[in-house]
Design a protein around this motif. Structure first.
Motif, short mmCIF file in Angstrom:
data_model
loop_
_atom_site.label_atom_id
_atom_site.label_comp_id
_atom_site.label_asym_id
_atom_site.label_seq_id
_atom_site.Cartn_x
_atom_site.Cartn_y
_atom_site.Cartn_z
N ALA A 1 0.84 -1.21 0.00
CA ALA A 1 0.00 0.00 0.00
C ALA A 1 0.87 1.26 0.00
CB ALA A 1 -0.92 -0.01 1.21
N SER A 2 1.96 1.26 0.78
CA SER A 2 2.84 2.42 0.83
C SER A 2 3.52 2.66 -0.52
CB SER A 2 3.90 2.23 1.92
OG SER A 2 3.30 2.10 3.19
N LEU A 3 3.92 1.59 -1.19
CA LEU A 3 4.55 1.72 -2.50
C LEU A 3 3.59 2.34 -3.52
CD1 LEU A 3 6.38 -1.73 -2.59
CD2 LEU A 3 7.51 0.50 -2.70
N SER A 4 2.35 1.86 -3.52
CA SER A 4 1.37 2.40 -4.46
C SER A 4 1.10 3.88 -4.19
CB SER A 4 0.06 1.61 -4.38
OG SER A 4 0.28 0.26 -4.76
N GLU A 5 0.95 4.25 -2.92
CA GLU A 5 0.68 5.65 -2.57
C GLU A 5 1.85 6.56 -2.95
OE1 GLU A 5 -0.15 5.55 1.55
OE2 GLU A 5 -2.07 4.47 1.32
N ALA A 6 3.09 6.09 -2.69
CA ALA A 6 4.26 6.91 -3.02
C ALA A 6 4.38 7.09 -4.53
CB ALA A 6 5.52 6.25 -2.46
N ARG A 7 4.17 6.05 -5.28
CA ARG A 7 4.27 6.16 -6.74
C ARG A 7 3.16 7.04 -7.30
NH1 ARG A 7 5.80 -0.20 -6.92
NH2 ARG A 7 8.08 0.05 -7.10
N THR A 8 2.00 7.00 -6.67
CA THR A 8 0.91 7.88 -7.10
C THR A 8 1.29 9.35 -6.91
OG1 THR A 8 -0.70 6.18 -6.53
CG2 THR A 8 -1.53 8.42 -6.80
N SER B 1 7.94 12.93 -0.73
CA SER B 1 6.97 13.59 -1.62
C SER B 1 7.48 13.68 -3.05
CB SER B 1 6.64 14.99 -1.10
OG SER B 1 7.83 15.77 -0.99
N SER B 2 8.76 13.44 -3.25
CA SER B 2 9.37 13.49 -4.58
C SER B 2 10.70 12.77 -4.53
CB SER B 2 9.56 14.95 -5.04
OG SER B 2 10.46 15.62 -4.16
N GLY B 3 11.38 12.70 -5.66
CA GLY B 3 12.69 12.08 -5.71
C GLY B 3 12.65 10.60 -6.00
N VAL B 4 13.75 9.94 -5.62
CA VAL B 4 13.91 8.51 -5.90
C VAL B 4 14.23 7.78 -4.59
CG1 VAL B 4 15.22 6.76 -7.17
CG2 VAL B 4 14.78 9.01 -8.22
N VAL B 5 13.50 6.70 -4.34
CA VAL B 5 13.73 5.87 -3.16
C VAL B 5 14.15 4.48 -3.63
CG1 VAL B 5 12.75 4.83 -1.09
CG2 VAL B 5 12.07 7.15 -1.77
N THR B 6 15.32 4.04 -3.17
CA THR B 6 15.81 2.70 -3.52
C THR B 6 15.97 1.89 -2.24
OG1 THR B 6 17.00 3.58 -5.44
CG2 THR B 6 17.63 1.38 -4.66
N ALA B 7 15.31 0.76 -2.17
CA ALA B 7 15.40 -0.13 -1.01
C ALA B 7 16.04 -1.43 -1.46
CB ALA B 7 14.01 -0.39 -0.43
N ARG B 8 17.11 -1.82 -0.75
CA ARG B 8 17.83 -3.03 -1.18
C ARG B 8 18.19 -3.87 0.03
NH1 ARG B 8 22.63 -1.85 -4.99
NH2 ARG B 8 20.96 -2.04 -6.54
N ILE B 9 17.84 -5.15 -0.02
CA ILE B 9 18.31 -6.12 0.97
C ILE B 9 19.58 -6.75 0.40
CG2 ILE B 9 17.78 -8.22 2.25
CD1 ILE B 9 14.84 -7.54 2.05
N LEU B 10 20.66 -6.66 1.15
CA LEU B 10 21.96 -7.10 0.65
C LEU B 10 22.15 -8.62 0.85
CD1 LEU B 10 24.13 -4.20 2.07
CD2 LEU B 10 23.17 -4.42 -0.22
N PRO B 11 23.08 -9.21 0.09
CA PRO B 11 23.36 -10.64 0.26
C PRO B 11 23.87 -10.94 1.67
CG PRO B 11 24.31 -9.82 -1.79
CD PRO B 11 23.87 -8.62 -1.02
N GLU C 1 10.29 0.37 8.42
CA GLU C 1 11.17 1.47 8.01
C GLU C 1 10.88 1.90 6.57
OE1 GLU C 1 14.04 4.39 8.48
OE2 GLU C 1 13.13 3.04 9.97
N LEU C 2 10.63 0.94 5.68
CA LEU C 2 10.31 1.28 4.30
C LEU C 2 9.00 2.06 4.23
CD1 LEU C 2 10.78 1.13 1.26
CD2 LEU C 2 9.67 -1.13 1.27
N ALA C 3 7.99 1.60 4.98
CA ALA C 3 6.70 2.30 4.97
C ALA C 3 6.85 3.73 5.49
CB ALA C 3 5.69 1.52 5.80
N ALA C 4 7.63 3.92 6.56
CA ALA C 4 7.83 5.25 7.12
C ALA C 4 8.59 6.15 6.14
CB ALA C 4 8.58 5.15 8.44
N THR C 5 9.59 5.60 5.48
CA THR C 5 10.36 6.38 4.50
C THR C 5 9.49 6.81 3.33
OG1 THR C 5 12.39 5.21 5.13
CG2 THR C 5 12.38 6.34 3.00
N LEU C 6 8.67 5.91 2.83
CA LEU C 6 7.80 6.24 1.70
C LEU C 6 6.73 7.25 2.11
CD1 LEU C 6 7.32 2.68 0.16
CD2 LEU C 6 8.76 4.52 -0.71
N GLY D 1 4.19 10.50 -7.33
CA GLY D 1 5.27 10.85 -8.24
C GLY D 1 6.64 10.44 -7.77
N VAL D 2 6.74 9.68 -6.68
CA VAL D 2 8.03 9.21 -6.17
C VAL D 2 8.44 7.96 -6.95
CG1 VAL D 2 9.30 8.42 -4.16
CG2 VAL D 2 7.49 10.12 -3.89
N ALA D 3 9.65 7.94 -7.44
CA ALA D 3 10.17 6.76 -8.13
C ALA D 3 10.75 5.80 -7.09
CB ALA D 3 11.25 7.16 -9.13
#
Length: 359
Positions: free
Chosen positions: A259-266, A301-311, A292-297, A268-270
């Protein structure tokens, strides 16, 4: 070998009937040994009698307790040594003039039962060795009390030979029980594999159903030649992103984060979510990562958010990078004392801090 029903249970060593029978045997032994001999016994002899009775109770308890098979070496040693010592103490507790074979042979009856149970527990070698020592001590006792070596041996060997049927039974029955255990393990593995296969098929069917429910309307519009309005195009784009997230960033996916991903992309956040761990997050890590991802998103309000789980094996568990016109904020998840915690790294000049390269 680990099976649902252990060999001691299969042999009936856990049944109440056997325990009652052994208890009656020990009570009968105590009653026989407590009866008056021709001569009265000294305080030392009564002490030896008490120690012998206690020793036999201990060895019976040790041999019937525990689910390991065969009987552990430590318990086997205790049974053999204490059992021989108890029988020897019982004989030396008898007055010099005793001539009732029932009273003399009572310790041997109990010890023969103990040796038979020891054989069933997979320690036939120790049982026969202990019986050999008991035979030698019987000869020694007979000679010390004015008898002959032959008399002591004859009295003892009749009781010791009761071990032979138990040994034959163990040789015949134990391999069958072990085979039964192996077959039970295979049955459980097959049942577990079938359950996993069935669960996978159910999960696949459910995912296909959900995929069909989400995608079918758009495919139907394409087939009908209808045009997409702006709202429909946005929903189709979000659906595409959700499907991509489920494949490339499975570790980030949850109802909350979807839900947070859909709202952020709506807005205009990449957003890009990537999971390079190759496995599902630990049960205690997933809530920390998703929250943490939900809070960050929610704060973006703009820009690019990259979330990565490392090996696995990297210094950091996960990295969240937010790039805006004001600068770069980098949040890293580090495990401290077994607990996952987040810390922030900020670049004031707008340049992105170094991010570990994922191989």
């Amino acid at each position: 070998m680990t099976i649902d029903v252990g060999i001691p249970v299969m042999l009936g060593l856990r049944t109440r009937r056997l325990h009652v029978a052994v208890g009656i045997l020990l009570l009968a032994y105590a009653a026989v040994r407590a009866t008056a001999f021709v001569d009265s016994r000294t305080g030392l002899q009564w002490t030896l009698e008490a120690l012998a009775t206690l020793g036999l109770v201990v060895v019976v308890n040790r041999i019937l307790a525990g689910d390991e098979d065969p009987l552990p070496r430590r318990n086997t040693t205790v049974v053999a040594v204490v059992g021989v010592a108890a029988v020897t103490a019982a004989w030396w507790a008898i007055p010099q003039t005793a001539d009732d074979w029932v009273q003399v042979g009572a310790p041997l009856v109990v010890f023969a039962v103990v040796a038979g149970l020891l054989t069933l527990r997979g320690r036939s070698g120790a049982a026969w060795a202990a019986c050999g020592v008991v035979l030698a001590s019987a000869v020694w006792w007979s000679v010390q009390h004015g008898g002959t070596a032959v008399a002591g041996g004859q009295l003892t060997i009749r009781m010791v030979m009761a071990l032979l049927p138990a040994t034959l039974m163990a040789l015949l029955v134990r391999p069958m029980l072990q085979l039964t255990g192996a077959l039970e393990v295979r049955r459980l593995e097959a049942a577990r594999s079938a359950a996993v296969t069935e669960a996978t098929a159910v999960e696949r069917t459910e995912r296909l159903r959900l995929f069909g429910d989400d995608v079918r309307p758009y495919l139907q519009k394409v087939a009908d030649g209808d045009e997409f309005d702006e709202a429909s195009a946005i929903r189709a784009h979000l659906l595409e992103q959700d499907l991509r997230d489920a494949v490339r960033g499975a570790g980030w996916c949850s109802p909350e984060t979807t839900a947070s991903l859909s709202e952020a992309r709506t807005r205009g956040v990449a957003v890009r979510v990537l999971d390079d761990s190759g496995a599902a997050p630990l049960s205690g890590d997933a809530p920390v990562l998703h929250a943490e991802l939900a809070a960050t998103l929610a704060a973006a309000s703009s820009g690019v958010v990259t979330a990565r789980i490392l090996p696995h094996g990297r210094e950091h568990v996960a990295v969240l990078t937010v790039v805006t016109a004001e600068g770069v904020i980098r949040r890293v998840a580090v495990r401290r004392s077994g607990v996952l915690a987040w810390s922030t790294e900020t670049s004031a000049d707008g340049s992105a801090p170094a991010v570990p390269v994922v191989q």
